[in-house]
Write a protein that holds these residues in place. Structure first.
Motif, PDB file in Angstrom:
ATOM      1  N   SER A  46       0.837  -1.193   0.000  1.00  0.00           N
ATOM      2  CA  SER A  46       0.000   0.000   0.000  1.00  0.00           C
ATOM      3  C   SER A  46       0.876   1.249   0.000  1.00  0.00           C
ATOM      4  O   SER A  46       2.033   1.215   0.445  1.00  0.00           O
ATOM      5  N   LEU A  47       0.300   2.324  -0.452  1.00  0.00           N
ATOM      6  CA  LEU A  47       1.021   3.577  -0.612  1.00  0.00           C
ATOM      7  C   LEU A  47       0.386   4.668   0.249  1.00  0.00           C
ATOM      8  O   LEU A  47      -0.839   4.711   0.407  1.00  0.00           O
ATOM      9  N   LEU A  48       1.219   5.539   0.783  1.00  0.00           N
ATOM     10  CA  LEU A  48       0.743   6.688   1.550  1.00  0.00           C
ATOM     11  C   LEU A  48       1.449   7.929   1.019  1.00  0.00           C
ATOM     12  O   LEU A  48       2.670   7.978   0.957  1.00  0.00           O
ATOM     13  N   LEU A  49       0.662   8.932   0.616  1.00  0.00           N
ATOM     14  CA  LEU A  49       1.200  10.185   0.103  1.00  0.00           C
ATOM     15  C   LEU A  49       1.219  11.236   1.201  1.00  0.00           C
ATOM     16  O   LEU A  49       0.234  11.391   1.929  1.00  0.00           O
ATOM     17  N   ASN A  50       2.307  11.949   1.294  1.00  0.00           N
ATOM     18  CA  ASN A  50       2.439  13.059   2.241  1.00  0.00           C
ATOM     19  C   ASN A  50       2.535  14.344   1.423  1.00  0.00           C
ATOM     20  O   ASN A  50       3.505  14.559   0.700  1.00  0.00           O
ATOM     21  N   VAL A  51       1.527  15.211   1.534  1.00  0.00           N
ATOM     22  CA  VAL A  51       1.439  16.405   0.703  1.00  0.00           C
ATOM     23  C   VAL A  51       1.458  17.639   1.594  1.00  0.00           C
ATOM     24  O   VAL A  51       0.815  17.671   2.648  1.00  0.00           O
ATOM     25  N   TYR A  66      -6.103  19.705  -4.778  1.00  0.00           N
ATOM     26  CA  TYR A  66      -6.801  18.672  -5.540  1.00  0.00           C
ATOM     27  C   TYR A  66      -5.746  17.668  -6.005  1.00  0.00           C
ATOM     28  O   TYR A  66      -4.798  18.036  -6.709  1.00  0.00           O
ATOM     29  N   CYS A  67      -5.896  16.406  -5.602  1.00  0.00           N
ATOM     30  CA  CYS A  67      -4.888  15.386  -5.887  1.00  0.00           C
ATOM     31  C   CYS A  67      -5.480  14.240  -6.699  1.00  0.00           C
ATOM     32  O   CYS A  67      -6.632  13.826  -6.478  1.00  0.00           O
ATOM     33  N   PHE A  68      -4.634  13.694  -7.608  1.00  0.00           N
ATOM     34  CA  PHE A  68      -5.073  12.658  -8.540  1.00  0.00           C
ATOM     35  C   PHE A  68      -4.036  11.534  -8.557  1.00  0.00           C
ATOM     36  O   PHE A  68      -2.837  11.771  -8.414  1.00  0.00           O
ATOM     37  N   TYR A  69      -4.545  10.336  -8.751  1.00  0.00           N
ATOM     38  CA  TYR A  69      -3.712   9.130  -8.742  1.00  0.00           C
ATOM     39  C   TYR A  69      -3.872   8.410 -10.066  1.00  0.00           C
ATOM     40  O   TYR A  69      -4.995   8.176 -10.543  1.00  0.00           O
ATOM     41  N   GLU A  70      -2.745   8.046 -10.687  1.00  0.00           N
ATOM     42  CA  GLU A  70      -2.754   7.265 -11.924  1.00  0.00           C
ATOM     43  C   GLU A  70      -2.122   5.913 -11.645  1.00  0.00           C
ATOM     44  O   GLU A  70      -0.952   5.824 -11.265  1.00  0.00           O
ATOM     45  N   ASP A  71      -2.895   4.834 -11.817  1.00  0.00           N
ATOM     46  CA  ASP A  71      -2.380   3.504 -11.524  1.00  0.00           C
ATOM     47  C   ASP A  71      -1.604   2.950 -12.724  1.00  0.00           C
ATOM     48  O   ASP A  71      -1.463   3.624 -13.759  1.00  0.00           O
ATOM     49  N   GLY A 121      -3.021   3.101 -16.171  1.00  0.00           N
ATOM     50  CA  GLY A 121      -3.261   4.398 -16.778  1.00  0.00           C
ATOM     51  C   GLY A 121      -4.581   5.026 -16.383  1.00  0.00           C
ATOM     52  O   GLY A 121      -4.965   6.056 -16.946  1.00  0.00           O
ATOM     53  N   THR A 122      -5.270   4.450 -15.409  1.00  0.00           N
ATOM     54  CA  THR A 122      -6.551   4.991 -14.961  1.00  0.00           C
ATOM     55  C   THR A 122      -6.323   6.134 -13.973  1.00  0.00           C
ATOM     56  O   THR A 122      -5.604   5.972 -12.990  1.00  0.00           O
ATOM     57  N   LEU A 123      -6.939   7.272 -14.234  1.00  0.00           N
ATOM     58  CA  LEU A 123      -6.837   8.441 -13.368  1.00  0.00           C
ATOM     59  C   LEU A 123      -8.020   8.513 -12.412  1.00  0.00           C
ATOM     60  O   LEU A 123      -9.158   8.258 -12.808  1.00  0.00           O
ATOM     61  N   THR A 124      -7.741   8.878 -11.156  1.00  0.00           N
ATOM     62  CA  THR A 124      -8.790   9.013 -10.141  1.00  0.00           C
ATOM     63  C   THR A 124      -8.448  10.199  -9.236  1.00  0.00           C
ATOM     64  O   THR A 124      -7.282  10.369  -8.851  1.00  0.00           O
ATOM     65  N   GLN A 125      -9.445  10.995  -8.909  1.00  0.00           N
ATOM     66  CA  GLN A 125      -9.237  12.053  -7.925  1.00  0.00           C
ATOM     67  C   GLN A 125      -9.348  11.440  -6.535  1.00  0.00           C
ATOM     68  O   GLN A 125     -10.374  10.881  -6.162  1.00  0.00           O
ATOM     69  N   VAL A 126      -8.267  11.560  -5.759  1.00  0.00           N
ATOM     70  CA  VAL A 126      -8.234  10.958  -4.422  1.00  0.00           C
ATOM     71  C   VAL A 126      -8.352  11.992  -3.306  1.00  0.00           C
ATOM     72  O   VAL A 126      -8.510  11.633  -2.138  1.00  0.00           O
ATOM     73  N   TYR A 127      -8.262  13.295  -3.667  1.00  0.00           N
ATOM     74  CA  TYR A 127      -8.450  14.355  -2.674  1.00  0.00           C
ATOM     75  C   TYR A 127      -8.913  15.621  -3.383  1.00  0.00           C
ATOM     76  O   TYR A 127      -8.353  15.986  -4.415  1.00  0.00           O
ATOM     77  N   PRO A 128      -9.954  16.277  -2.829  1.00  0.00           N
ATOM     78  CA  PRO A 128     -10.799  15.863  -1.691  1.00  0.00           C
ATOM     79  C   PRO A 128     -11.732  14.723  -2.089  1.00  0.00           C
ATOM     80  O   PRO A 128     -11.988  14.494  -3.272  1.00  0.00           O
ATOM     81  N   SER A 129     -12.242  14.039  -1.097  1.00  0.00           N
ATOM     82  CA  SER A 129     -13.151  12.922  -1.318  1.00  0.00           C
ATOM     83  C   SER A 129     -14.137  12.862  -0.163  1.00  0.00           C
ATOM     84  O   SER A 129     -14.094  13.687   0.750  1.00  0.00           O
ATOM     85  N   THR A 130     -14.998  11.878  -0.191  1.00  0.00           N
ATOM     86  CA  THR A 130     -15.960  11.727   0.904  1.00  0.00           C
ATOM     87  C   THR A 130     -15.270  11.389   2.224  1.00  0.00           C
ATOM     88  O   THR A 130     -15.815  11.640   3.300  1.00  0.00           O
ATOM     89  N   ASN A 177      -8.758   7.229   9.631  1.00  0.00           N
ATOM     90  CA  ASN A 177     -10.149   6.822   9.387  1.00  0.00           C
ATOM     91  C   ASN A 177     -10.172   5.347   9.030  1.00  0.00           C
ATOM     92  O   ASN A 177      -9.728   4.949   7.941  1.00  0.00           O
ATOM     93  N   PRO A 178     -10.689   4.483   9.908  1.00  0.00           N
ATOM     94  CA  PRO A 178     -10.669   3.035   9.640  1.00  0.00           C
ATOM     95  C   PRO A 178     -11.528   2.637   8.448  1.00  0.00           C
ATOM     96  O   PRO A 178     -11.357   1.545   7.892  1.00  0.00           O
ATOM     97  N   ARG A 179     -12.457   3.516   8.022  1.00  0.00           N
ATOM     98  CA  ARG A 179     -13.329   3.188   6.890  1.00  0.00           C
ATOM     99  C   ARG A 179     -12.808   3.754   5.568  1.00  0.00           C
ATOM    100  O   ARG A 179     -13.463   3.633   4.548  1.00  0.00           O
ATOM    101  N   SER A 180     -11.630   4.359   5.604  1.00  0.00           N
ATOM    102  CA  SER A 180     -11.085   4.966   4.401  1.00  0.00           C
ATOM    103  C   SER A 180     -10.569   3.895   3.438  1.00  0.00           C
ATOM    104  O   SER A 180     -10.420   2.721   3.793  1.00  0.00           O
ATOM    105  N   TYR A 181     -10.285   4.311   2.217  1.00  0.00           N
ATOM    106  CA  TYR A 181      -9.771   3.419   1.189  1.00  0.00           C
ATOM    107  C   TYR A 181      -8.254   3.254   1.353  1.00  0.00           C
ATOM    108  O   TYR A 181      -7.609   3.898   2.185  1.00  0.00           O
ATOM    109  N   THR A 182      -7.653   2.387   0.539  1.00  0.00           N
ATOM    110  CA  THR A 182      -6.203   2.219   0.491  1.00  0.00           C
ATOM    111  C   THR A 182      -5.741   2.323  -0.958  1.00  0.00           C
ATOM    112  O   THR A 182      -6.497   2.014  -1.889  1.00  0.00           O
ATOM    113  N   LEU A 183      -4.518   2.777  -1.145  1.00  0.00           N
ATOM    114  CA  LEU A 183      -3.898   2.797  -2.470  1.00  0.00           C
ATOM    115  C   LEU A 183      -2.991   1.571  -2.564  1.00  0.00           C
ATOM    116  O   LEU A 183      -1.826   1.602  -2.169  1.00  0.00           O
ATOM    117  N   GLU A 184      -3.524   0.495  -3.071  1.00  0.00           N
ATOM    118  CA  GLU A 184      -2.812  -0.780  -3.092  1.00  0.00           C
ATOM    119  C   GLU A 184      -2.259  -1.057  -4.486  1.00  0.00           C
ATOM    120  O   GLU A 184      -2.913  -0.792  -5.502  1.00  0.00           O
TER     121      GLU A 184
END
Length: 535
Positions: A406-411, A420-425, A428-437, A457-464
C-alpha cells in the motif's frame, strides 16, 4: 511672627477642608475618568509569537526529517526540573512545541501527553483517570522520551560597577553604570521508554549567558536655603524565559538530529541563528519611514504571491488582507498590521552574514548586494509572482513497490491553498483521491502535512499496488476554490475513474489551464510497481 505663620496655616487647612467637602464622595463626578479603566488596562504592545534564533532551525529539521522519510514516532517528556528554583518556566511545554514544529510536514513525532500529578487535577487528567480503568480510553506507549533538567542558574557571575561624580558649593552631579551577568545551563537526553534507559551519546548540554544593565544620573542643586534633587535611571534585563527557550530549541535539534542520524548541524548554521540577527533587522526597520515600510511589504508580498496590487505606499484593505494571510502562513500573530514581527518574517531569507557581526541585505534597501535569497525564495524584484509550491513525498525513500503493498502520500504546500490530488495507476486509470468523501476539506494550511489516504479513518480506502508498472500522483494547489470547474472539466466525481483525460501529462495541462492567473502550483511524485520485488 509666630502668630502670623499659625494664621496662614489655619487658613490653608480651612481651604483644603472646603475643597474636600465640595468634592464629596460622589463617584458620578469622576465617571469620565473611571470609564477610561477598561481602555487603559489593555496592553499597549501587540502580542507576538515566541521566536528565537533557532526557530528557523526547527523548520529546517522538519524538512530534513521529511526528506529522510523518518517514520512517525510516539514520544513524550518527563518534567524538566529546576533545582535552583530561579527559572520557573514551562520547559516541558517548550519541548513539546519544538517537537511539534519539527513535525509540521514530516509527521516525525506524535506526542503522548499523559502524566499523573495529584497536585494538578485538571479536567483532562481527571477524566483520563476515570476512563482508563473502565477500558474507555487507550493511551499508546511512547517509543522514546525526553529527560533532562535546567542544570544551573548562576546569578551574579560577573559584576561590573562604575561611577563618577563631581560637586561644588551649590551643586553636585553623579553617574553610575552596572552590568551583571547570569549563566543558565540545560541538559537534555533521549531514552528508550520500554527499558527506561538513556541512549548513549544522544544528549545535549548547553549554556547561555544573559545580562542585566543599569545606568543612572543624579543631579542636585541648592539656591539659598532651598534644594532640588533629580534622578534619571534605566535598566535592561534579559529574561530567563527566552534564554531557556533558546536552549530547549538548540538542545532538541541536537538530540533529535543525533537520534534520526541526519546532518542536523546544517540547521544550526543558518544566518538566523546569529544572536545579532534580529537586532540588526530591528535597526533597519527603525530607519524606515511608514511609507517605505508599506512599499517594502507590498513588494515582498507580491513577489511571494500574496498580493496583486501595486507598491504605491498605500495600506489599503487588499494589502492588509494579503499581509494577514502571510502572517497566518508564517506563524506570526495575525493582525494585518505592518509591524516588526511580520517584517522579520518577510526579510529573514533576504539577509546574509559573513559569519561575524556584519549583515548585508539581499536585493532590498540601502547597501544591498546581488545574490540569491536563501531557501529557494524568489527575488523581491521579480516581476512574476512565485507560484504555490506543492511537495509530495512517499512514505519511504525507495520508489519501488511490490504487488500487494500500500502507498501513503504526504502532501504539503508553502501557502494556504485549495488542494486537488489525482492518482494514476499502472493501467493508466486516473482518479481524484483528494478531496473525497473520506477527506472532504480541500483547503490545506501552509506547512501542514496531509496524508492521503487518511490513515486515521478506519473506513477509508487504500492505495494498493495491484498491477506491475509505472504509477504517479499529481496535486494542484490554487488560491481559490476550483472544485466545480474541475468536476465539469474532468467529468467524474472523486474516487471514480476519469475517462475525459488520458494520462498524467494531459491532466497537468488541463489543471494549469483551469487555474491560469491564480499563482497555482502543481506537484507530482512517481514510483514503480515490480511484480518480482519482495514485500
Amino acid at each position: 511672627m509666630i502668630r502670623t505663620t499659625r494664621v496662614r496655616l489655619c487658613l490653608a487647612a480651612s481651604a483644603v477642608a472646603v475643597l474636600a467637602g465640595c468634592s464629596g464622595t460622589d463617584l458620578r463626578r469622576d465617571r469620565p475618568y473611571i470609564e477610561r479603566t477598561t481602555i487603559e488596562s489593555r496592553p499597549i504592545a501587540e502580542p507576538v509569537r515566541a521566536i528565537t534564533g533557532f526557530s528557523d532551525g526547527l523548520a529546517c529539521m522538519d524538512s530534513m526529517l521529511r526528506a529522510e522519510r523518518v517514520p512517525t514516532t510516539l514520544i513524550t517528556s518527563k518534567q524538566i526540573p529546576d533545582p535552583s528554583s530561579k527559572a520557573p518556566v514551562a520547559a516541558k511545554d517548550m519541548i513539546f512545541t519544538a517537537l511539534s514544529e519539527m513535525s509540521r510536514t514530516s509527521n516525525a513525532f506524535r506526542i503522548v501527553d499523559f502524566e499523573i500529578d495529584p497536585l494538578k487535577q485538571d479536567t483532562v487528567q481527571t477524566l483520563t483517570s476515570l476512563m482508563l480503568p473502565a477500558g474507555q480510553l487507550a493511551i499508546p506507549k511512547p517509543a522514546v522520551y525526553v529527560s533532562g533538567a535546567i542544570s544551573y542558574v548562576d546569578q551574579n557571575v560577573l559584576i561590573r560597577n562604575g561611577g563618577i561624580g563631581a560637586s561644588a558649593k551649590n551643586w553636585e552631579i553623579g553617574y553610575s553604570n552596572d552590568v551583571i551577568t547570569t549563566a543558565v545551563g540545560l541538559e537534555l537526553h533521549l531514552g528508550d521508554f520500554t527499558t527506561r534507559t538513556l541512549f548513549p551519546g544522544l544528549d545535549s548540554a548547553n549554556e547561555i549567558a544573559a545580562g542585566n544593565k543599569g545606568e543612572g544620573i543624579d543631579l542636585g542643586g541648592r539656591i539659598k536655603n532651598a534644594g532640588t534633587q533629580l534622578t534619571i535611571g534605566g535598566t535592561i534585563s534579559q529574561g530567563v524565559g527566552p534564554a531557556v527557550r533558546t536552549l530547549v530549541e538548540l538542545g532538541m535539534i541536537e538530540v533529535i538530529g543525533k537520534w534520526a542520524r541526519v546532518p542536523y548541524w546544517d540547521c544550526l548554521a543558518l544566518d538566523q541563528s546569529h544572536p545579532e540577527f534580529q537586532r540588526q533587522l530591528r535597526e533597519w526597520y527603525g530607519d524606515m519611514s511608514d511609507e517605505q515600510r508599506v512599499r517594502l511589504f507590498a513588494t515582498a508580498l507580491h513577489a511571494l504571491g500574496y498580493y496583486d496590487g501595486g507598491g504605491d505606499g498605500r495600506a489599503d484593505s487588499a494589502l492588509r488582507g494579503a499581509l494577514a494571510r502571510y502572517q497566518a502562513d508564517h506563524q506570526a500573530t495575525v493582525s494585518g498590521n505592518f509591524n516588526f514581527e511580520s517584517y522579520e518574517r518577510l526579510m529573514t531569507n533576504y539577509v546574509a552574514t559573513d559569519g561575524s557581526d556584519h549583515f548585508t541585505r539581499i536585493g532590498w534597501g540601502d547597501g544591498a548586494r546581488a545574490g540569491a535569497p536563501r531557501g529557494g525564495q524568489v527575488a523581491l524584484d521579480a516581476e512574476a509572482a512565485r507560484p504555490i509550491a506543492v511537495d509530495i513525498t512517499l512514505d519511504r525513500k525507495d520508489p519501488h513497490f511490490a504487488l500487494g503493498e500500500s502507498l501513503l502520500l504526504n502532501v504539503s504546500v508553502d501557502r494556504t491553498a485549495h488542494l486537488y490530488c489525482f492518482y494514476e495507476d499502472a493501467k493508466g486509470t486516473l482518479t481524484q483521491v483528494y478531496p473525497s468523501t473520506f477527506q472532504p476539506a480541500p483547503l490545506l494550511q501552509a506547512r501542514r502535512s496531509l496524508l492521503i489516504p487518511d490513515i486515521a479513518n478506519p473506513r477509508s480506502y487504500t492505495l494498493e499496488m495491484t498491477q506491475p508498472g509505472h504509477e504517479a500522483a499529481t496535486c494542484l494547489a490554487t488560491a481559490d476554490d476550483r472544485s466545480n470547474e474541475l468536476q465539469r472539466a474532468l467529468g467524474a466525481a472523486a474516487l471514480e475513474p476519469i475517462h475525459a483525460v488520458p494520462g498524467t501529462a494531459t491532466l497537468r495541462q488541463t489543471l494549469l489551464e483551469l487555474a491560469r492567473g491564480t499563482h497555482a502550483g502543481i506537484g507530482s511524485a512517481e514510483w514503480d510497481v515490480d511484480a518480482h520485488a519482495s514485500r
